[in-house]
Scaffold this motif. Structure first.
Motif, mmCIF file in Angstrom:
data_model
loop_
_atom_site.group_PDB
_atom_site.id
_atom_site.type_symbol
_atom_site.label_atom_id
_atom_site.label_comp_id
_atom_site.label_asym_id
_atom_site.label_seq_id
_atom_site.Cartn_x
_atom_site.Cartn_y
_atom_site.Cartn_z
ATOM 1 N N LEU A 1 0.839 -1.200 0.000
ATOM 2 C CA LEU A 1 0.000 0.000 0.000
ATOM 3 C C LEU A 1 0.873 1.249 0.000
ATOM 4 C CD1 LEU A 1 -2.895 1.227 0.265
ATOM 5 C CD2 LEU A 1 -2.587 1.100 2.734
ATOM 6 N N TYR B 1 -5.250 4.145 -1.704
ATOM 7 C CA TYR B 1 -5.782 2.816 -1.962
ATOM 8 C C TYR B 1 -4.700 1.981 -2.632
ATOM 9 C CZ TYR B 1 -10.261 5.216 -1.390
ATOM 10 O OH TYR B 1 -11.313 5.941 -0.897
ATOM 11 N N ASP C 1 -8.222 -3.456 -3.382
ATOM 12 C CA ASP C 1 -8.989 -2.942 -2.243
ATOM 13 C C ASP C 1 -10.250 -3.786 -2.037
ATOM 14 O OD1 ASP C 1 -8.013 -0.316 -4.031
ATOM 15 O OD2 ASP C 1 -7.483 -0.210 -1.913
ATOM 16 N N TRP D 1 -6.361 2.686 6.024
ATOM 17 C CA TRP D 1 -6.861 2.328 4.693
ATOM 18 C C TRP D 1 -8.266 1.741 4.814
ATOM 19 C CZ3 TRP D 1 -8.015 -2.838 3.769
ATOM 20 C CH2 TRP D 1 -8.491 -3.125 2.461
#
Lengths: 213, 220
Positions: B141, B146, B156, B187
């Motif tokens: 990441l 994303y 994702d 996230w």
């Protein structure tokens, strides 16, 4: 543009063989680097830190890992020749499903069959044959899984065709009897240069498989 | 659009949740949802997915598509135009997205089960393994909002349904995912702000109760 294509591989790997067939189908020139799986190179360990496995394709410095993912990549980059996936989304989904089925089932069931004995081997043999019968069902009356020409499923499966004789001898059965359509399909695949010139000598593969028993 | 779309799934399935999210992201709201009873699979499901006999299955104009990542790619290909593409357009980035989605498929589901079904040293090992997997994903990441970069996408969607299992993992494993992997939690919270995600994820407490129930049935 001058393309630089490198393949990190091991000669007997069915997964690496897939990539070599696809590269041959597409007429792509590449540099082949043989890996010693007992002493993996720094390049391999850096290129594939997650799994530390071959095959790895390095295209203009960019790394692609996992053989089925590499096949799709090759198909998308060199899209003007010998498509490995159909055009229609539903048929593409079917092709991906069966390519994934081969990935999930064939290698692991092959290892079980190689290494088991007695009743365990009988079960392993039954499971292994059932996988190929399922694939026979999917092949149907088509010459190839890809239809009229080799597709991603054909390329994914055909390296295992070389393993048939070893398993037939080991577990005392005949693929010609159990899955005749698959045997015919295997022979048909061998009519393609990209397959026949890439697949290794069956005896050498047999020697390697025997080491795994 | 006039297409007949049916999603066959089970409420707790993270794989089914992936498909719900993907359908919502692509603006497909007109579909029928059929809940399966995983303890008594219907002849319908067994006919649709004879190979694995699992959910989710998407039935699109009478044709069935199985395996969640496969279904998402299919949805991405049939709906173009105004809706966002879930996979990147460049072959290299597509390969990278497929790699990480496949990694998630190979590693997370079974490791989660090990954390809540085992005890003692075995559980500690499973917990350690899971944290390592999450840390590797955190690394991938990086500083991006994303996994897909600026846009919410394939990786994702593949991962976020496992957020519903965090409470269960933390309770059984006695650890905090936020402490171990703060960026991953950030996230996850960012993803949860999306309606497609918040409406598709099963409730975390319900998952915990369901796992307790299953463990009970298994005599764990």
């Amino acid at each position: 543009m001058a393309e630089e294509v490198i393949l990190l591989d091991y000669w007997a790997s069915p997964f690496g063989t897939r990539v070599r067939i696809a590269l041959a189908e597409k007429g792509i020139k590449y540099e082949y680097k043989e890996e010693n799986l007992d002493e993996k190179s720094k390049l391999l360990l850096e290129a594939n830190p997650v799994y530390k496995q071959i095959p790895v394709l390095i295209h203009n410095g960019k790394v692609v890992c996992e053989s089925t993912i590499i096949l799709e990549y090759i198909d998308e980059v060199w899209k003007d020749k010998s498509p490995l996936l159909p055009c229609h989304p539903y048929e593409r989904a079917q092709a991906r499903f069966w390519a994934d089925y081969i990935d999930k089932k064939i290698y692991s069931n092959s290892v079980k069959l190689l290494r088991s004995k007695g009743e365990e081997q009988e079960t392993a043999k039954k499971d292994w044959i059932e996988c190929f019968k399922a694939l026979e069902g999917e092949l149907g009356e088509k010459p190839y899984f890809g239809g009229q020409s080799l597709g991603i499923v054909d390329v994914g499966l055909v390296p295992f065709y070389l393993w048939f004789n070893t398993f037939e001898t080991l577990a005392n059965f005949s693929m010609g009897t159990e899955c005749p359509k698959i045997v015919d399909w295997g022979k048909r695949c061998m009519d393609n240069d990209s397959v026949s010139k890439t697949l290794q000598d069956e005896h050498k593969i047999h020697e390697i498989l025997v080491e795994y028993m | 659009m006039g297409d007949d779309i049916i999603l066959v799934s089970f409420w707790s399935s993270p794989f089914g949740a992936r498909v719900k999210i993907a359908l919502a992201e692509k603006g497909i709201i007109d579909y029928e949802y059929k809940e399966e009873d995983l303890f008594h699979k219907s002849p319908f499901l067994l006919r649709l997915n004879p190979v694995y006999q699992k959910v989710p299955v998407l039935i699109y104009n009478g044709k069935s598509i199985c395996e969640s990542l496969n279904i998402i790619e299919f949805i991405d290909e049939i709906v173009k135009g105004d809706s966002p593409m879930l996979l990147p357009s460049h072959p290299y980035h597509r390969a990278n997205a497929r790699f990480w989605a496949d990694f998630i498929d190979k590693k997370i589901y079974e490791t989660c089960k090990k954390v809540w079904r085992s005890k003692g040293e075995e559980q500690e090992a499973a917990k350690k393994e899971l944290i390592e997997i999450f840390k590797l994903l955190e690394q991938e990441l990086g500083e991006k909002p994303y996994f897909g970069g600026e846009s919410f996408g394939f990786v994702d969607i593949s991962l976020i349904p496992f957020y519903s299992r965090f409470y269960t993992l933390e309770t059984f494993g006695n650890f905090s995912i936020e402490q171990e992997c703060p960026k991953l939690m950030e996230w996850a919270k960012r993803c949860l702000e999306r309606e497609s995600v918040s409406k598709s994820l099963p409730d975390s407490r319900k998952i915990y109760e369901f796992v307790l129930h299953l463990n009970n049935m298994l005599g764990i």
